[in-house]
Design an enzyme around this catalytic site. Structure first.
Site, PDB file in Angstrom:
ATOM      1  N   ASP A   6     -50.233  -3.868 -57.900  1.00  0.00           N
ATOM      2  CA  ASP A   6     -49.445  -4.737 -57.023  1.00  0.00           C
ATOM      3  C   ASP A   6     -48.857  -3.973 -55.837  1.00  0.00           C
ATOM      4  OD1 ASP A   6     -49.898  -6.558 -59.010  1.00  0.00           O
ATOM      5  OD2 ASP A   6     -47.793  -6.758 -59.622  1.00  0.00           O
ATOM      6  N   HIS A  17     -48.621  -0.329 -59.939  1.00  0.00           N
ATOM      7  CA  HIS A  17     -48.391  -0.465 -58.495  1.00  0.00           C
ATOM      8  C   HIS A  17     -49.227   0.543 -57.700  1.00  0.00           C
ATOM      9  CE1 HIS A  17     -44.864  -2.688 -59.874  1.00  0.00           C
ATOM     10  NE2 HIS A  17     -44.822  -3.233 -58.669  1.00  0.00           N
ATOM     11  N   HIS A  50     -50.312 -11.717 -53.508  1.00  0.00           N
ATOM     12  CA  HIS A  50     -49.002 -11.320 -54.059  1.00  0.00           C
ATOM     13  C   HIS A  50     -47.886 -11.689 -53.070  1.00  0.00           C
ATOM     14  CE1 HIS A  50     -46.383  -9.309 -56.813  1.00  0.00           C
ATOM     15  NE2 HIS A  50     -46.177  -8.222 -56.114  1.00  0.00           N
ATOM     16  N   HIS A 109     -42.985 -10.832 -49.815  1.00  0.00           N
ATOM     17  CA  HIS A 109     -42.472 -10.155 -51.004  1.00  0.00           C
ATOM     18  C   HIS A 109     -40.968  -9.847 -50.902  1.00  0.00           C
ATOM     19  CE1 HIS A 109     -42.302  -7.393 -54.428  1.00  0.00           C
ATOM     20  NE2 HIS A 109     -43.550  -7.669 -54.708  1.00  0.00           N
TER      21      HIS A 109
HETATM   22 ZN    ZN Z   1     -44.658  -6.822 -56.263  1.00  0.00          ZN
END
Ligand code: ZN
Length: 243
Positions: free
Chosen positions: A33, A179, A84, A88
């Site tokens: 991510d 991540h 995503h 964010h």
């Molecule tokens: Zn994230």
């Protein structure tokens, strides 16, 4: 196998997948991510290539727009792209449906412009899900993908802790979240993830878990087909899930 999508939760709100096919041979999927990130993503891709692993990158739209070459590299090396959100932000948890529809569509469009695909999967920022988001995801014809286990490597951590969080608890069907990027103003410690990744891959394989692409693990297409970007897939997919 043809079971459709596995381990769908939250039927009231719409399709949500947090685990894949648990049948044998045992497989798990790796997801990353918050990228693309100019340092973390190339190093992550190098390691995945070295180990012959195909992963899914849930990219942030704004980041994708900044680093289009990395988005293209992700796809050209056989990995999948997911959505995503565009910005964010933590405030997104308070967003209404229109906000989430915009976040999903902007990201989808950026990815389409760069890589020629529109992701069918959405992962909530910070793992925070809410009703408006679910509705926007459903309207976009997307499926919400969360995770079975996560590295918590967006916070200060060590390679040892990442391995301990992911490897012992993984089982057939696990969707594991790591991540390859940084969204906070403070530079996130992506370095522990890079150090941990070889040990995570080797550890999973030593436990008899093959690492498979997410579309194979959940038996769902990663991208909207060009002819059905509009409303139709939402109904079809939701219907299949609820049956
Ligand atoms: Zn994230």
């Amino acid at each position: 196998m043809g079971h459709g999508i596995f381990a769908s939760r939250s039927r009231l709100w719409g399709p949500l997948v947090w685990r894949g096919d648990a049948s044998l041979p045992a497989r798990v999927a790796l997801t990353f991510d918050d990228g693309p990130h100019p340092e973390a993503t190339p190093r992550t891709l190098d390691l995945l290539a070295k180990y012959g692993v195909r992963a899914t990158f849930f990219v942030i739209g704004a980041q994708a727009g900044k680093w289009p070459e990395l988005v293209r590299r992700i796809v050209s090396e056989g990995h999948l792209l997911g959505n995503h959100s565009f910005s964010h932000t933590r405030w997104g948890g308070f967003g209404f449906t229109a906000y989430w529809s915009r976040e999903i569509e902007r990201t989808s469009r950026v990815i389409d412009e760069i890589a020629g695909v529109r992701p069918a999967w959405f992962r909530p920022p910070f793992g925070v899900k809410q009703w408006h988001m679910h509705r926007a995801v459903r309207r976009a014809g997307n499926t919400m993908i969360t995770f079975t286990g996560r590295a918590l490597d967006g916070l200060a951590t060590t390679p040892e802790r990442i391995v301990a969080r992911l490897v012992p608890g993984a089982a057939a069907g696990s969707i594991l979240a790591l991540h390859d990027g940084s969204v906070s103003t403070v530079d996130r410690p992506v370095k522990p993830t890079i150090e941990a990744l070889p040990r995570v891959i080797e550890g999973l394989r030593a436990r008899g878990l093959a690492i498979a692409p997410l579309d194979e693990l959940i038996e769902a297409a990663p991208y909207a087909s060009p002819v059905s970007v509009e409303a139709a897939p939402a109904q079809t997919r939701a219907g299949a899930l609820n049956s």
